[in-house]
Write an enzyme that holds these catalytic residues in place. Structure first.
Site, PDB file in Angstrom:
ATOM      1  N   ASP A   1     -34.544 104.718  86.233  1.00 27.80           N
ATOM      2  CA  ASP A   1     -34.248 103.300  86.001  1.00 27.80           C
ATOM      3  C   ASP A   1     -35.438 102.740  85.235  1.00 27.80           C
ATOM      4  O   ASP A   1     -36.544 102.679  85.767  1.00 27.80           O
ATOM      5  CB  ASP A   1     -34.083 102.615  87.364  1.00 27.80           C
TER       6      ASP A   1
ATOM      7  N   TYR B   1     -41.741 100.198  98.404  1.00 29.83           N
ATOM      8  CA  TYR B   1     -40.414 100.193  97.794  1.00 29.83           C
ATOM      9  C   TYR B   1     -40.485  99.967  96.296  1.00 29.83           C
ATOM     10  O   TYR B   1     -41.108  99.041  95.813  1.00 29.83           O
ATOM     11  CB  TYR B   1     -39.549  99.086  98.399  1.00 29.83           C
TER      12      TYR B   1
ATOM     13  N   LYS C   1     -34.190 102.347  95.351  1.00 29.01           N
ATOM     14  CA  LYS C   1     -33.676 103.506  96.096  1.00 29.01           C
ATOM     15  C   LYS C   1     -33.660 104.712  95.159  1.00 29.01           C
ATOM     16  O   LYS C   1     -33.933 104.603  93.980  1.00 29.01           O
ATOM     17  CB  LYS C   1     -32.268 103.220  96.642  1.00 29.01           C
TER      18      LYS C   1
HETATM   19  C1  F6R Z   1     -31.261  98.043  95.359  1.00 26.10           C
HETATM   20  C2  F6R Z   1     -31.692  97.183  94.266  1.00 26.10           C
HETATM   21  C3  F6R Z   1     -31.463  95.727  94.372  1.00 26.10           C
HETATM   22  C4  F6R Z   1     -32.777  94.978  94.529  1.00 26.10           C
HETATM   23  C5  F6R Z   1     -32.534  93.458  94.633  1.00 26.10           C
HETATM   24  C6  F6R Z   1     -33.828  92.668  94.633  1.00 26.10           C
HETATM   25  O1  F6R Z   1     -31.573  99.377  95.099  1.00 26.10           O
HETATM   26  O2  F6R Z   1     -32.234  97.639  93.293  1.00 26.10           O
HETATM   27  O3  F6R Z   1     -30.568  95.411  95.405  1.00 26.10           O
HETATM   28  O4  F6R Z   1     -33.454  95.451  95.651  1.00 26.10           O
HETATM   29  O5  F6R Z   1     -31.781  92.998  93.545  1.00 26.10           O
HETATM   30  O6  F6R Z   1     -34.562  93.058  93.513  1.00 26.10           O
HETATM   31  P1  F6R Z   1     -36.039  92.532  93.185  1.00 26.10           P
HETATM   32  O7  F6R Z   1     -36.906  92.868  94.345  1.00 26.10           O
HETATM   33  O8  F6R Z   1     -36.393  93.305  91.944  1.00 26.10           O
HETATM   34  O9  F6R Z   1     -35.911  91.050  92.948  1.00 26.10           O
HETATM   35 MG    MG Z   2     -33.300  99.032  89.537  1.00 21.33          MG
HETATM   36 MG    MG Z   3     -30.609 102.417  90.333  1.00 23.86          MG
END
Ligand code: F6R
Ligand code: MG
Ligand code: MG
Length: 366
Positions: free
Chosen positions: A11, A230, A233
């Site tokens: 990603d 984190y 995933k």
């Molecule tokens: C799960 C994922 C999303 C982010 C969520 C918050 O794998 O990528 O659910 O965890 O959109 O994202 P941030 O922390 O980047 O604002």
């Molecule tokens: Mg992502």
């Molecule tokens: Mg992804």
């Protein structure tokens, strides 16, 4: 002819949240490999699943090859530059190290690779999942390679009569690769006992016990083991050879009709059903649901056909409706109980901080 299939995925930025990469980003990554992979790789296929870009290479350099891994790493680094220029969200998200060090394993991108002698006809499946982790493949692999209820070939085909060997990794162990090899059918209760725990024990590979050949390779990395926090995933990829002495394509696909509940979904911290989707799908509801795409190819003398898209079929529309219903049923209970992952799997660290603060407020009543 001996060939190697390598999927390397990352990603490196997406549009509108963690939804999908931009078209330009996909093109830039493809262009980089086209321009720099000559003489090294025989063929390339690029697709995205949710916000992850996967590069599928065919080449003759074996697994873990430094040049092939560097090509993928550099393509993702070049893509990240564009992602930053375009202002994509999470640009370079999965490139966790500053400099390439010989192998992308442990650097953020996920890798699934296998080397084998190409059959005269060599059909194989390339799976990519988003908003979930490698354990998402545990149940479908068990059912396809060890359960005649889902894979009648285990009963009907003499070339599968001896069953399959499962190599299972303990992905909580971070000092090295801690693995166990177990044979189906005689060890299926032990295999099941491990594979029920999708966050700790993950199928790494499957081999035919008739021919000794590799059937399956899964990416087993855990991003938070690498980063210590984190960063997304693990969004696993998988290669599965099919037909002949391996299960048929439809047998490998059959368990995806369940829409079994997996870890991931919103903020990598929830339980959601795995929805089989078309190639190049985005995510949506609650940053999910967790999705899996399948690209069905033949490879001949190292060259790919175009992929067939087995989940692009009216049958799977019915499954998708069922899975959407399962997603909503789970979502109705919000944070309660099984809807959210256990403490050890929660991402972002917010709960850990809260629990530490709350712990001090507790008193034992005298
Ligand atoms: C799960 C994922 C999303 C982010 C969520 C918050 O794998 O990528 O659910 O965890 O959109 O994202 P941030 O922390 O980047 O604002
Ligand atoms: Mg992502
Ligand atoms: Mg992804």
């Amino acid at each position: 002819m001996k060939i190697t299939l390598s999927i390397i995925k990352a990603d490196i930025g997406s549009v509108g949240g963690h939804i999908k990469p931009s078209q330009k980003l996909l093109e830039r990554v493809r262009e980089y490999v086209d321009n720099n992979g000559k003489g090294l790789i025989d063929d390339l296929y690029v697709s995205h699943t949710g916000d992850d870009i996967a590069l599928l290479f065919s080449h003759q350099n074996g697994t873990g090859n430094e040049d092939v891994h560097k090509l993928a790493w550099d393509a993702f680094v070049t893509g990240t530059e564009l992602a930053k220029e375009q202002g994509l969200y999470g640009a370079g998200q999965d490139l966790l190290k500053d400099a390439f060090s010989g192998n992308v394993k442990g650097m953020g991108p996920a890798v699934a690779e296998m080397e084998f002698e190409e059959r005269p006809n060599e059909p194989f499946l390339f799976f990519a999942a988003d908003k979930t982790d490698p354990g998402a493949y545990n149940l479908p692999l068990f059912l396809a390679f060890a359960d005649p209820m889902y894979c009648p070939g285990l009963m009907l085909s003499p070339s599968m009569a001896k069953g399959f060997k499962f190599t299972i990794m303990d992905v909580e162990y971070t000092e090295g690769d801690r693995i166990v090899e177990l044979n189906a059918p005689e060890d299926i209760y032990d295999i099941a006992a491990l594979l029920r725990d999708n966050e700790r024990f993950v199928v790494e590979s499957v081999h035919s016990r008739t021919t000794g050949e590799i059937a399956v390779a899964v990416s087993t990395s855990r991003l938070h083991n690498i980063a210590g926090k984190y960063t997304g995933k693990d969004d696993p990829v998988m290669l599965a050879r099919v037909q002949g002495s391996f299960p048929a394509t439809g047998e490998v696909l059959s368990a995806y009709s369940i829409g079994h509940y997996v870890a991931g979904f919103m903020r990598g911290s929830h339980t959601g059903p795995l929805m089989p989707v078309r190639i190049n799908s985005a995510v949506s509801y609650f940053d999910g649901p967790p999705i899996v795409a399948c690209h069905a190819f033949c490879v001949h003398k190292g060259n790919f056909t175009e992929p067939a898209d087995p989940f692009d079929h009216p049958f799977w529309d019915y499954v998708r409706e069922k899975v959407a219903r399962k997603a909503m049923e789970m979502r109705e209970q919000g944070f309660s109980g099984v809807a959210m992952l256990p403490y050890s799997e929660l991402e972002y660290g917010g709960i850990v901080e809260k629990m530490k603060r709350l712990d001090k407020l507790f008193k034992v009543r005298s």
